[in-house]
Design a protein around this motif. Structure first.
Motif, PDB file in Angstrom:
ATOM      1  N   ARG A 188      38.907  12.532  13.639  1.00  0.00           N
ATOM      2  CA  ARG A 188      38.879  14.001  13.664  1.00  0.00           C
ATOM      3  C   ARG A 188      38.483  14.566  15.030  1.00  0.00           C
ATOM      4  O   ARG A 188      38.235  15.752  15.160  1.00  0.00           O
ATOM      5  CB  ARG A 188      37.873  14.500  12.609  1.00  0.00           C
ATOM      6  N   LEU A 189      38.461  13.724  16.060  1.00  0.00           N
ATOM      7  CA  LEU A 189      37.945  14.145  17.361  1.00  0.00           C
ATOM      8  C   LEU A 189      39.044  14.256  18.409  1.00  0.00           C
ATOM      9  O   LEU A 189      40.061  13.559  18.334  1.00  0.00           O
ATOM     10  CB  LEU A 189      36.887  13.144  17.841  1.00  0.00           C
ATOM     11  N   PRO A 190      38.845  15.103  19.420  1.00  0.00           N
ATOM     12  CA  PRO A 190      39.821  15.208  20.512  1.00  0.00           C
ATOM     13  C   PRO A 190      39.636  14.092  21.532  1.00  0.00           C
ATOM     14  O   PRO A 190      38.517  13.672  21.820  1.00  0.00           O
ATOM     15  CB  PRO A 190      39.504  16.572  21.124  1.00  0.00           C
ATOM     16  N   PHE A 191      40.749  13.635  22.088  1.00  0.00           N
ATOM     17  CA  PHE A 191      40.756  12.597  23.116  1.00  0.00           C
ATOM     18  C   PHE A 191      41.555  13.090  24.323  1.00  0.00           C
ATOM     19  O   PHE A 191      42.436  13.936  24.196  1.00  0.00           O
ATOM     20  CB  PHE A 191      41.405  11.318  22.592  1.00  0.00           C
ATOM     21  N   VAL A 192      41.224  12.537  25.481  1.00  0.00           N
ATOM     22  CA  VAL A 192      42.038  12.753  26.679  1.00  0.00           C
ATOM     23  C   VAL A 192      43.039  11.603  26.746  1.00  0.00           C
ATOM     24  O   VAL A 192      42.648  10.441  26.874  1.00  0.00           O
ATOM     25  CB  VAL A 192      41.169  12.789  27.951  1.00  0.00           C
ATOM     26  N   GLY A 193      44.321  11.921  26.646  1.00  0.00           N
ATOM     27  CA  GLY A 193      45.353  10.884  26.648  1.00  0.00           C
ATOM     28  C   GLY A 193      45.727  10.463  28.049  1.00  0.00           C
ATOM     29  O   GLY A 193      45.383  11.126  29.030  1.00  0.00           O
ATOM     30  N   THR A 212      46.327  10.104  15.953  1.00  0.00           N
ATOM     31  CA  THR A 212      47.698  10.593  16.043  1.00  0.00           C
ATOM     32  C   THR A 212      47.819  11.410  17.324  1.00  0.00           C
ATOM     33  O   THR A 212      46.828  11.645  18.021  1.00  0.00           O
ATOM     34  CB  THR A 212      48.063  11.480  14.839  1.00  0.00           C
ATOM     35  N   GLU A 213      49.021  11.871  17.624  1.00  0.00           N
ATOM     36  CA  GLU A 213      49.212  12.703  18.803  1.00  0.00           C
ATOM     37  C   GLU A 213      48.372  13.973  18.731  1.00  0.00           C
ATOM     38  O   GLU A 213      47.992  14.540  19.759  1.00  0.00           O
ATOM     39  CB  GLU A 213      50.692  13.072  18.956  1.00  0.00           C
ATOM     40  N   ALA A 214      48.077  14.422  17.518  1.00  0.00           N
ATOM     41  CA  ALA A 214      47.285  15.641  17.351  1.00  0.00           C
ATOM     42  C   ALA A 214      45.862  15.487  17.894  1.00  0.00           C
ATOM     43  O   ALA A 214      45.189  16.495  18.165  1.00  0.00           O
ATOM     44  CB  ALA A 214      47.241  16.043  15.875  1.00  0.00           C
ATOM     45  N   ASN A 215      45.393  14.254  18.076  1.00  0.00           N
ATOM     46  CA  ASN A 215      44.037  14.040  18.607  1.00  0.00           C
ATOM     47  C   ASN A 215      43.940  14.315  20.109  1.00  0.00           C
ATOM     48  O   ASN A 215      42.841  14.508  20.631  1.00  0.00           O
ATOM     49  CB  ASN A 215      43.583  12.602  18.348  1.00  0.00           C
ATOM     50  N   PHE A 216      45.072  14.337  20.812  1.00  0.00           N
ATOM     51  CA  PHE A 216      45.022  14.499  22.268  1.00  0.00           C
ATOM     52  C   PHE A 216      44.997  15.969  22.656  1.00  0.00           C
ATOM     53  O   PHE A 216      45.897  16.737  22.320  1.00  0.00           O
ATOM     54  CB  PHE A 216      46.209  13.795  22.925  1.00  0.00           C
ATOM     55  N   SER A 217      43.942  16.330  23.392  1.00  0.00           N
ATOM     56  CA  SER A 217      43.823  17.706  23.870  1.00  0.00           C
ATOM     57  C   SER A 217      44.552  17.912  25.186  1.00  0.00           C
ATOM     58  O   SER A 217      44.906  19.033  25.547  1.00  0.00           O
ATOM     59  CB  SER A 217      42.340  18.053  24.062  1.00  0.00           C
ATOM     60  N   CYS A 218      44.768  16.812  25.941  1.00  0.00           N
ATOM     61  CA  CYS A 218      45.451  16.865  27.230  1.00  0.00           C
ATOM     62  C   CYS A 218      45.812  15.438  27.620  1.00  0.00           C
ATOM     63  O   CYS A 218      45.392  14.478  26.970  1.00  0.00           O
ATOM     64  CB  CYS A 218      44.576  17.529  28.305  1.00  0.00           C
ATOM     65  N   GLY A 235      37.291  16.110  25.749  1.00  0.00           N
ATOM     66  CA  GLY A 235      37.329  15.127  24.686  1.00  0.00           C
ATOM     67  C   GLY A 235      36.850  13.770  25.153  1.00  0.00           C
ATOM     68  O   GLY A 235      36.224  13.645  26.209  1.00  0.00           O
ATOM     69  N   ILE A 236      37.168  12.754  24.369  1.00  0.00           N
ATOM     70  CA  ILE A 236      36.736  11.387  24.643  1.00  0.00           C
ATOM     71  C   ILE A 236      37.768  10.698  25.524  1.00  0.00           C
ATOM     72  O   ILE A 236      38.978  10.838  25.320  1.00  0.00           O
ATOM     73  CB  ILE A 236      36.553  10.613  23.325  1.00  0.00           C
ATOM     74  N   GLY A 237      37.285   9.953  26.505  1.00  0.00           N
ATOM     75  CA  GLY A 237      38.181   9.201  27.380  1.00  0.00           C
ATOM     76  C   GLY A 237      37.792   7.744  27.444  1.00  0.00           C
ATOM     77  O   GLY A 237      36.656   7.363  27.108  1.00  0.00           O
ATOM     78  N   VAL A 238      38.727   6.911  27.881  1.00  0.00           N
ATOM     79  CA  VAL A 238      38.476   5.483  28.064  1.00  0.00           C
ATOM     80  C   VAL A 238      38.339   5.213  29.555  1.00  0.00           C
ATOM     81  O   VAL A 238      39.199   5.623  30.339  1.00  0.00           O
ATOM     82  CB  VAL A 238      39.635   4.635  27.491  1.00  0.00           C
ATOM     83  N   MET A 239      37.261   4.548  29.954  1.00  0.00           N
ATOM     84  CA  MET A 239      37.087   4.250  31.370  1.00  0.00           C
ATOM     85  C   MET A 239      36.246   2.996  31.566  1.00  0.00           C
ATOM     86  O   MET A 239      35.506   2.579  30.672  1.00  0.00           O
ATOM     87  CB  MET A 239      36.472   5.434  32.115  1.00  0.00           C
TER      88      MET A 239
END
Length: 293
Positions: A188-193, A212-218, A235-239
């Motif tokens: 249910r959270l936003p992610f940075v794609g 899903t694609e709906a989770n990506f805010s940008c 949102g959440i990012g991977v780094m």
């Protein structure tokens, strides 16, 4: 026909490889008018038409296609000669180019370059920031830091270590949204794609995140602006963990999700390993990257 001019031949080869005068000019460090004159000069000297101009594109003529393989062979011979000469240069001074992803180039390389400059002041490091794999055989870089093992037999690769990446969000975002820890919460959270092709989404799903694609805010496929978007609370990012942990204002989230693991390879051409300056940089980077945790 007079002897061919190497600069003109190289202009033909790079234009054929890139498909445009502007791209070839950038690669050769020339202006587009200069490159265009060189292409016209070799056509005049040989008495043939090598390209058909189709809009802004340069399309090889039938004759151009027939001559391209000969030009490639001459270009490969010139590159091999350059590699051999560089490999035999024993001076511990000069420029050594190192390519790495934008994140590694911005965060991990600068302190290593500073330390190397203190140790060997005669060497200058050219940092090439690129998320594409530099072609070491064509001298796009002397040394490359990669996250995949090369398969070309003429390359020497050393596995430095295994690195990890985790999931991070800004402190402000965590204060506003709470501290998610599980894969169930991630849904249910936003992610940075990182791309719109679905490849990044597929990877996250394989990693256990029901997104899903709906989770990506940008979206952003370069690590530095990707990090900036996370810092802005998008949102959440991977780094990479060591980069995120040294960046103020970031919080590790989704703690229960296993980290992403990937290798750090140091790669150079086998001929270049006989060059003292390149060998010195290679060994210094190997030591520094192994300790950069």
């Amino acid at each position: 026909m007079d002897k061919l001019d190497w600069n003109q031949l190289r202009a033909f080869l790079e234009t054929a490889e890139t498909g445009s005068l502007s791209a070839a000019a950038r690669k050769l460090g020339l202006t587009q008018p200069t490159l265009s004159r060189q292409v016209a000069a070799i056509e005049q000297r040989m008495g043939v038409t090598l390209f058909e101009r189709v809009g802004k594109a340069m399309v090889l003529s039938t004759t151009g296609m027939e001559l391209l393989e000969h030009a490639r062979a001459m270009g490969a011979a010139a590159e091999a000669m350059g590699l051999a000469a560089t490999g035999r240069a024993q001076a511990i001074e000069g420029v050594v180019s190192v390519s790495a992803s934008d994140a590694v180039a911005a965060h991990l390389l600068p302190p290593l370059v500073r330390q190397l400059r203190k140790q060997v002041p005669g060497i200058a490091i050219e940092v090439i920031s690129s998320n594409a794999l530099s072609d070491l055989l064509r001298r796009e870089a002397d040394i490359a830091i990669r996250h995949v093992k090369p398969d070309q037999p003429d390359l020497i690769a050393r596995l430095i270590r295994e690195a990890t990446a985790g999931f991070y969000a800004s402190e402000d975002w965590v204060q506003a949204n709470g501290h998610p820890r599980s894969t169930e919460e991630a849904a249910r959270l936003p992610f940075v794609g990182s791309d719109r092709s679905g490849q990044f989404l597929g990877y996250l799903r394989q990693h256990g995140l029901p997104l899903t694609e709906a989770n990506f805010s940008c979206y952003c496929d370069h690590s530095i602006p990707h990090l900036a978007l996370v810092q802005q609370g998008m949102g959440i990012g991977v780094m990479m963990d060591e980069i995120a942990q040294s960046t103020p204002g970031l919080v590790r989230v989704l703690d229960e999700v296993p980290p992403v693991r990937f290798p750090v390879w140091l790669v150079t051409h086998r001929e270049l390993r006989t060059s003292r300056r390149i060998r010195a940089v290679f060994e210094a980077l190997a030591e520094g990257l192994a300790e950069a945790r």
